[in-house]
Design an enzyme around this catalytic site. Structure first.
Site, mmCIF file in Angstrom:
data_model
loop_
_atom_site.group_PDB
_atom_site.id
_atom_site.type_symbol
_atom_site.label_atom_id
_atom_site.label_comp_id
_atom_site.label_asym_id
_atom_site.label_seq_id
_atom_site.Cartn_x
_atom_site.Cartn_y
_atom_site.Cartn_z
ATOM 1 N N GLY A 9 -6.956 0.359 -2.968
ATOM 2 C CA GLY A 9 -6.897 -0.092 -1.731
ATOM 3 C C GLY A 9 -6.428 -1.274 -0.485
ATOM 4 O O GLY A 9 -5.009 -0.875 -0.160
ATOM 5 N N THR A 10 -6.115 -2.764 -0.720
ATOM 6 C CA THR A 10 -5.516 -3.757 0.105
ATOM 7 C C THR A 10 -4.028 -3.934 -0.984
ATOM 8 O O THR A 10 -3.013 -4.620 -0.244
ATOM 9 C CB THR A 10 -6.383 -4.761 0.034
ATOM 10 O OG1 THR A 10 -6.637 -5.195 -0.793
ATOM 11 C CG2 THR A 10 -7.106 -5.085 1.052
ATOM 12 N N LEU A 11 -3.843 -3.702 -1.497
ATOM 13 C CA LEU A 11 -2.335 -3.629 -3.056
ATOM 14 C C LEU A 11 -1.225 -2.159 -2.071
ATOM 15 O O LEU A 11 -0.832 -2.556 -2.449
ATOM 16 C CB LEU A 11 -2.624 -4.208 -3.868
ATOM 17 C CG LEU A 11 -3.023 -5.283 -3.893
ATOM 18 C CD1 LEU A 11 -3.499 -5.599 -5.498
ATOM 19 C CD2 LEU A 11 -2.190 -6.087 -3.799
ATOM 20 N N GLU A 78 -7.252 -11.276 -7.143
ATOM 21 C CA GLU A 78 -8.434 -10.378 -7.454
ATOM 22 C C GLU A 78 -9.445 -10.625 -7.714
ATOM 23 O O GLU A 78 -10.528 -10.739 -8.593
ATOM 24 C CB GLU A 78 -8.037 -8.448 -8.161
ATOM 25 C CG GLU A 78 -6.872 -7.956 -7.285
ATOM 26 C CD GLU A 78 -7.102 -7.212 -5.925
ATOM 27 O OE1 GLU A 78 -8.745 -8.648 -5.505
ATOM 28 O OE2 GLU A 78 -6.497 -7.272 -5.187
HETATM 29 N N1 PCA Z 1 -6.868 -4.454 -3.757
HETATM 30 C C1 PCA Z 1 -6.762 -4.068 -5.453
HETATM 31 C C2 PCA Z 1 -8.299 -3.992 -5.374
HETATM 32 C C3 PCA Z 1 -8.748 -3.597 -4.220
HETATM 33 C C4 PCA Z 1 -7.877 -3.898 -3.015
HETATM 34 O O1 PCA Z 1 -8.308 -4.159 -2.461
HETATM 35 C C5 PCA Z 1 -5.958 -2.428 -4.528
HETATM 36 O O2 PCA Z 1 -5.828 -2.439 -4.079
HETATM 37 O O3 PCA Z 1 -6.423 -1.725 -6.285
#
Ligand code: PCA
Length: 139
Positions: A9-11, A78
Protein backbone atom coordinates in the site's frame (compact mmCIF):
# COMPACT_ATOMS: atom_id res chain seq x y z
CA UNK A 1 18.33 -7.79 13.67
CA UNK A 2 16.88 -7.62 10.15
CA UNK A 3 13.26 -8.35 9.36
CA UNK A 4 11.46 -8.90 6.09
CA UNK A 5 8.36 -6.82 5.46
CA UNK A 6 6.05 -7.08 2.43
CA UNK A 7 4.33 -3.78 1.66
CA UNK A 8 1.35 -3.50 -0.69
CA UNK A 9 0.00 0.00 0.00
CA UNK A 10 1.19 3.45 0.98
CA UNK A 11 4.60 2.18 2.14
CA UNK A 12 5.60 1.23 -1.42
CA UNK A 13 8.28 3.20 -3.24
CA UNK A 14 6.85 6.51 -4.47
CA UNK A 15 3.63 6.12 -2.44
CA UNK A 16 2.40 8.55 0.25
CA UNK A 17 4.13 6.93 3.27
CA UNK A 18 7.33 5.78 1.56
CA UNK A 19 9.34 8.19 3.73
CA UNK A 20 8.44 6.01 6.75
CA UNK A 21 9.85 2.96 4.97
CA UNK A 22 13.58 2.89 5.79
CA UNK A 23 14.03 -0.68 4.57
CA UNK A 24 16.34 -1.94 1.87
CA UNK A 25 14.30 -3.16 -1.08
CA UNK A 26 14.67 -6.71 -2.35
CA UNK A 27 14.55 -6.09 -6.12
CA UNK A 28 11.50 -7.05 -8.13
CA UNK A 29 7.80 -7.42 -7.52
CA UNK A 30 6.50 -9.98 -5.04
CA UNK A 31 3.02 -11.50 -4.74
CA UNK A 32 1.33 -13.24 -1.86
CA UNK A 33 1.38 -17.00 -2.27
CA UNK A 34 -2.20 -17.19 -1.00
CA UNK A 35 -4.98 -14.93 -2.26
CA UNK A 36 -6.24 -12.32 0.23
CA UNK A 37 -8.89 -9.60 -0.21
CA UNK A 38 -7.41 -6.11 -0.65
CA UNK A 39 -9.90 -3.24 -0.35
CA UNK A 40 -9.86 0.55 -0.40
CA UNK A 41 -11.63 1.30 2.84
CA UNK A 42 -13.37 4.15 4.59
CA UNK A 43 -13.10 7.93 4.63
CA UNK A 44 -9.32 7.90 4.40
CA UNK A 45 -9.37 5.43 1.47
CA UNK A 46 -6.96 3.09 3.26
CA UNK A 47 -5.43 0.11 1.46
CA UNK A 48 -6.79 -2.71 3.61
CA UNK A 49 -5.57 -6.28 3.24
CA UNK A 50 -7.74 -8.71 5.17
CA UNK A 51 -6.55 -11.93 6.78
CA UNK A 52 -8.97 -14.14 4.86
CA UNK A 53 -6.69 -16.46 2.86
CA UNK A 54 -8.40 -18.00 -0.15
CA UNK A 55 -10.56 -14.93 -0.87
CA UNK A 56 -9.66 -12.16 -3.30
CA UNK A 57 -6.47 -12.28 -5.34
CA UNK A 58 -2.78 -12.92 -4.99
CA UNK A 59 -1.69 -9.38 -4.10
CA UNK A 60 1.37 -7.65 -5.56
CA UNK A 61 3.78 -5.54 -3.54
CA UNK A 62 7.38 -4.90 -2.58
CA UNK A 63 9.67 -6.76 -0.19
CA UNK A 64 12.08 -4.95 2.17
CA UNK A 65 14.67 -5.85 4.76
CA UNK A 66 14.47 -3.50 7.70
CA UNK A 67 16.16 -3.23 11.09
CA UNK A 68 14.39 -3.12 14.47
CA UNK A 69 14.09 0.68 14.54
CA UNK A 70 12.78 0.82 10.97
CA UNK A 71 10.18 -1.83 11.68
CA UNK A 72 9.16 0.00 14.85
CA UNK A 73 8.63 3.22 12.85
CA UNK A 74 6.29 1.39 10.45
CA UNK A 75 4.46 -0.20 13.40
CA UNK A 76 3.77 3.28 14.78
CA UNK A 77 2.38 4.47 11.43
CA UNK A 78 0.13 1.41 11.15
CA UNK A 79 -1.06 1.75 14.78
CA UNK A 80 -0.61 -1.93 15.43
CA UNK A 81 -1.39 -1.52 19.14
CA UNK A 82 -4.74 0.15 18.44
CA UNK A 83 -7.82 -2.04 18.03
CA UNK A 84 -9.46 -1.59 14.63
CA UNK A 85 -6.23 -0.71 12.80
CA UNK A 86 -3.49 -2.86 11.32
CA UNK A 87 -1.84 -5.88 12.87
CA UNK A 88 1.47 -7.33 11.77
CA UNK A 89 1.46 -11.02 10.84
CA UNK A 90 3.64 -13.54 9.01
CA UNK A 91 2.77 -14.66 5.48
CA UNK A 92 4.49 -16.18 2.47
CA UNK A 93 5.27 -14.22 -0.71
CA UNK A 94 7.07 -15.13 -3.92
CA UNK A 95 8.70 -13.25 -6.78
CA UNK A 96 6.12 -12.55 -9.49
CA UNK A 97 8.37 -13.97 -12.24
CA UNK A 98 10.02 -16.97 -10.67
CA UNK A 99 11.93 -17.83 -7.56
CA UNK A 100 11.45 -19.21 -4.12
CA UNK A 101 8.74 -18.27 -1.68
CA UNK A 102 9.88 -16.50 1.48
CA UNK A 103 8.33 -15.81 4.88
CA UNK A 104 7.75 -12.15 5.67
CA UNK A 105 5.84 -9.78 7.87
CA UNK A 106 2.79 -7.96 6.44
CA UNK A 107 0.23 -5.51 7.84
CA UNK A 108 -3.36 -6.78 7.75
CA UNK A 109 -6.22 -4.40 8.38
CA UNK A 110 -8.76 -5.31 11.03
CA UNK A 111 -11.45 -7.58 9.56
CA UNK A 112 -14.58 -6.16 11.29
CA UNK A 113 -14.05 -2.68 9.83
CA UNK A 114 -14.78 -4.03 6.35
CA UNK A 115 -18.40 -4.68 7.31
CA UNK A 116 -18.75 -1.31 9.06
CA UNK A 117 -17.27 1.09 6.52
CA UNK A 118 -17.54 1.95 2.85
CA UNK A 119 -15.57 -0.31 0.54
CA UNK A 120 -14.61 1.96 -2.37
CA UNK A 121 -12.88 -0.73 -4.42
CA UNK A 122 -11.78 -4.33 -4.26
CA UNK A 123 -10.90 -7.01 -3.93
CA UNK A 124 -7.86 -5.75 -5.86
CA UNK A 125 -4.71 -7.52 -7.06
CA UNK A 126 -2.62 -4.36 -6.74
CA UNK A 127 -2.81 -0.93 -5.10
CA UNK A 128 -1.90 1.56 -7.81
CA UNK A 129 -0.67 5.16 -7.88
CA UNK A 130 -4.16 6.12 -9.01
CA UNK A 131 -5.68 4.55 -5.89
CA UNK A 132 -3.15 6.50 -3.81
CA UNK A 133 -4.47 9.82 -5.13
CA UNK A 134 -7.59 9.33 -2.98
CA UNK A 135 -5.63 8.45 0.18
CA UNK A 136 -6.06 10.85 3.10
CA UNK A 137 -3.25 11.11 5.57
CA UNK A 138 -3.97 10.66 9.25
CA UNK A 139 -7.09 8.70 8.45
N1 PCA B 1 0.70 0.65 4.56
C1 PCA B 1 1.07 -0.74 4.67
C2 PCA B 1 -0.22 -1.41 4.95
C3 PCA B 1 -1.22 -0.59 4.26
C4 PCA B 1 -0.55 0.72 4.08
O1 PCA B 1 -0.99 1.69 3.54
C5 PCA B 1 1.66 -1.20 3.37
O2 PCA B 1 1.93 -0.38 2.48
O3 PCA B 1 1.86 -2.41 3.22
Amino acid sequence: MLHRIFVYGTLKQGFPNCHINRGQRVPGVFVTTQPYPLYILGEAHLPWLVQQPGQGHAVAGELYEVDDAGLAAMDVLEQIDEPGWYHRERIQVQPVDSGEAVQTFVYFGSTPRVALETVHAGPLAVYTAEHATTYREGG
